[in-house]
Scaffold this motif. Sequence first.
Motif, PDB file in Angstrom:
ATOM      1  N   PRO A  14       0.842  -1.199   0.000  1.00 29.00           N
ATOM      2  CA  PRO A  14       0.000   0.000   0.000  1.00 29.00           C
ATOM      3  C   PRO A  14       0.880   1.254   0.000  1.00 29.00           C
ATOM      4  CG  PRO A  14      -0.775  -1.563   1.641  1.00 29.00           C
ATOM      5  CD  PRO A  14       0.542  -2.083   1.118  1.00 29.00           C
ATOM      6  N   VAL A  15       0.384   2.310  -0.591  1.00 30.62           N
ATOM      7  CA  VAL A  15       1.166   3.543  -0.726  1.00 30.62           C
ATOM      8  C   VAL A  15       1.587   4.085   0.646  1.00 30.62           C
ATOM      9  CG1 VAL A  15       1.187   5.880  -1.683  1.00 30.62           C
ATOM     10  CG2 VAL A  15       0.023   4.039  -2.910  1.00 30.62           C
ATOM     11  N   ALA A  16       0.715   3.998   1.637  1.00 25.31           N
ATOM     12  CA  ALA A  16       1.067   4.477   2.982  1.00 25.31           C
ATOM     13  C   ALA A  16       2.257   3.698   3.538  1.00 25.31           C
ATOM     14  CB  ALA A  16      -0.129   4.356   3.918  1.00 25.31           C
ATOM     15  N   ALA A  17       2.292   2.390   3.306  1.00 26.36           N
ATOM     16  CA  ALA A  17       3.420   1.574   3.769  1.00 26.36           C
ATOM     17  C   ALA A  17       4.693   1.954   3.020  1.00 26.36           C
ATOM     18  CB  ALA A  17       3.107   0.088   3.588  1.00 26.36           C
ATOM     19  N   GLN A  18       4.585   2.186   1.711  1.00 28.26           N
ATOM     20  CA  GLN A  18       5.748   2.619   0.936  1.00 28.26           C
ATOM     21  C   GLN A  18       6.324   3.912   1.511  1.00 28.26           C
ATOM     22  OE1 GLN A  18       5.265   2.847  -3.371  1.00 28.26           O
ATOM     23  NE2 GLN A  18       3.536   1.427  -3.231  1.00 28.26           N
ATOM     24  N   LEU A  19       5.432   4.831   1.859  1.00 27.89           N
ATOM     25  CA  LEU A  19       5.858   6.117   2.408  1.00 27.89           C
ATOM     26  C   LEU A  19       6.567   5.938   3.747  1.00 27.89           C
ATOM     27  CD1 LEU A  19       5.906   9.203   2.258  1.00 27.89           C
ATOM     28  CD2 LEU A  19       3.618   9.203   3.284  1.00 27.89           C
ATOM     29  N   VAL A  29       7.924   9.112  -3.274  1.00 23.87           N
ATOM     30  CA  VAL A  29       6.920   8.042  -3.277  1.00 23.87           C
ATOM     31  C   VAL A  29       5.567   8.529  -3.786  1.00 23.87           C
ATOM     32  CG1 VAL A  29       5.603   6.456  -1.815  1.00 23.87           C
ATOM     33  CG2 VAL A  29       8.049   6.766  -1.421  1.00 23.87           C
ATOM     34  N   LEU A  30       5.084   9.624  -3.253  1.00 21.30           N
ATOM     35  CA  LEU A  30       3.716  10.051  -3.532  1.00 21.30           C
ATOM     36  C   LEU A  30       3.548  10.712  -4.899  1.00 21.30           C
ATOM     37  CD1 LEU A  30       2.665  11.519  -0.071  1.00 21.30           C
ATOM     38  CD2 LEU A  30       2.231   9.231  -0.983  1.00 21.30           C
ATOM     39  N   ALA A  31       4.615  11.288  -5.414  1.00 21.18           N
ATOM     40  CA  ALA A  31       4.512  12.071  -6.647  1.00 21.18           C
ATOM     41  C   ALA A  31       3.942  11.290  -7.826  1.00 21.18           C
ATOM     42  CB  ALA A  31       5.885  12.632  -7.012  1.00 21.18           C
ATOM     43  N   LYS A  32       4.109   9.990  -7.832  1.00 20.58           N
ATOM     44  CA  LYS A  32       3.648   9.202  -8.989  1.00 20.58           C
ATOM     45  C   LYS A  32       2.185   8.764  -8.879  1.00 20.58           C
ATOM     46  CE  LYS A  32       6.071   5.359  -6.885  1.00 20.58           C
ATOM     47  NZ  LYS A  32       7.337   4.699  -6.849  1.00 20.58           N
ATOM     48  N   TYR A  33       1.499   9.198  -7.823  1.00 19.52           N
ATOM     49  CA  TYR A  33       0.103   8.797  -7.618  1.00 19.52           C
ATOM     50  C   TYR A  33      -0.831   9.997  -7.741  1.00 19.52           C
ATOM     51  CZ  TYR A  33       2.050   4.445  -5.868  1.00 19.52           C
ATOM     52  OH  TYR A  33       2.723   3.259  -5.759  1.00 19.52           O
ATOM     53  N   PRO A  34      -2.108   9.747  -8.059  1.00 23.28           N
ATOM     54  CA  PRO A  34      -3.094  10.841  -8.102  1.00 23.28           C
ATOM     55  C   PRO A  34      -3.275  11.470  -6.717  1.00 23.28           C
ATOM     56  CG  PRO A  34      -4.002   8.815  -9.054  1.00 23.28           C
ATOM     57  CD  PRO A  34      -2.687   8.466  -8.438  1.00 23.28           C
ATOM     58  N   ARG A  35      -3.751  12.694  -6.697  1.00 21.59           N
ATOM     59  CA  ARG A  35      -3.889  13.465  -5.457  1.00 21.59           C
ATOM     60  C   ARG A  35      -4.714  12.729  -4.398  1.00 21.59           C
ATOM     61  NH1 ARG A  35      -1.221  17.619  -3.116  1.00 21.59           N
ATOM     62  NH2 ARG A  35      -2.580  18.651  -1.647  1.00 21.59           N
ATOM     63  N   ALA A  36      -5.810  12.095  -4.785  1.00 24.39           N
ATOM     64  CA  ALA A  36      -6.660  11.393  -3.809  1.00 24.39           C
ATOM     65  C   ALA A  36      -5.891  10.251  -3.147  1.00 24.39           C
ATOM     66  CB  ALA A  36      -7.917  10.860  -4.475  1.00 24.39           C
ATOM     67  N   ASP A  39      -2.593  10.380   5.135  1.00 25.27           N
ATOM     68  CA  ASP A  39      -3.423  10.258   6.341  1.00 25.27           C
ATOM     69  C   ASP A  39      -3.150   8.943   7.065  1.00 25.27           C
ATOM     70  OD1 ASP A  39      -4.600  12.715   5.876  1.00 25.27           O
ATOM     71  OD2 ASP A  39      -6.458  11.874   5.041  1.00 25.27           O
ATOM     72  N   ARG A  40      -3.086   7.840   6.320  1.00 22.87           N
ATOM     73  CA  ARG A  40      -2.831   6.528   6.932  1.00 22.87           C
ATOM     74  C   ARG A  40      -1.433   6.473   7.547  1.00 22.87           C
ATOM     75  NH1 ARG A  40      -3.638   1.314   3.719  1.00 22.87           N
ATOM     76  NH2 ARG A  40      -3.629   0.440   5.804  1.00 22.87           N
ATOM     77  N   ALA A  41      -0.451   7.014   6.843  1.00 23.65           N
ATOM     78  CA  ALA A  41       0.929   6.993   7.343  1.00 23.65           C
ATOM     79  C   ALA A  41       1.048   7.819   8.623  1.00 23.65           C
ATOM     80  CB  ALA A  41       1.887   7.505   6.271  1.00 23.65           C
ATOM     81  N   LEU A  42       0.465   9.006   8.624  1.00 24.15           N
ATOM     82  CA  LEU A  42       0.536   9.864   9.811  1.00 24.15           C
ATOM     83  C   LEU A  42      -0.191   9.243  10.998  1.00 24.15           C
ATOM     84  CD1 LEU A  42       0.071  13.380   8.177  1.00 24.15           C
ATOM     85  CD2 LEU A  42       2.179  12.392   9.129  1.00 24.15           C
ATOM     86  N   ALA A  43      -1.294   8.570  10.733  1.00 18.60           N
ATOM     87  CA  ALA A  43      -2.043   7.910  11.812  1.00 18.60           C
ATOM     88  C   ALA A  43      -1.244   6.768  12.435  1.00 18.60           C
ATOM     89  CB  ALA A  43      -3.376   7.392  11.283  1.00 18.60           C
ATOM     90  N   ALA A  44      -0.326   6.194  11.677  1.00 20.61           N
ATOM     91  CA  ALA A  44       0.473   5.065  12.172  1.00 20.61           C
ATOM     92  C   ALA A  44       1.717   5.503  12.943  1.00 20.61           C
ATOM     93  CB  ALA A  44       0.892   4.180  10.986  1.00 20.61           C
ATOM     94  N   LEU A  45       2.007   6.797  12.942  1.00 16.84           N
ATOM     95  CA  LEU A  45       3.198   7.291  13.647  1.00 16.84           C
ATOM     96  C   LEU A  45       3.069   7.110  15.146  1.00 16.84           C
ATOM     97  CD1 LEU A  45       3.951  10.701  11.912  1.00 16.84           C
ATOM     98  CD2 LEU A  45       5.222   8.577  11.691  1.00 16.84           C
TER      99      LEU A  45
END
Length: 107
Positions: free
Chosen positions: A22-27, A60-67, A74-80
Amino acid sequence: MGHRTQLSQEDEHLRRAREDLPVAAQLLYAVADLLSDYQPEQPANTTALGMAFTAAGAGVLAKYPRAVQDHALDRALAALPDEANLTAGITGGELALHLRKAAGSLT
């Protein structure tokens, strides 16, 4: 040179394996890599964490759509870990371990 080539191949294999996460995990993995590469023994703080998120996000995020970017962030920050852990003198390397564990929980 042979050792460097082997390391590059290992880095490439790791990068490809992470693309399926998942993108959040990649981040989170990218942030952890930056923290452990650049300040593993230094105390982590919100400034260093913010800089690592900015740099990792650009890669990481630049290659994905804004949504997708927004949801992943949001998911990555919540996991901090909570901010109390940052003020307790946790090092960049220790924080990187926490981030990798959190990334693993997002898969």
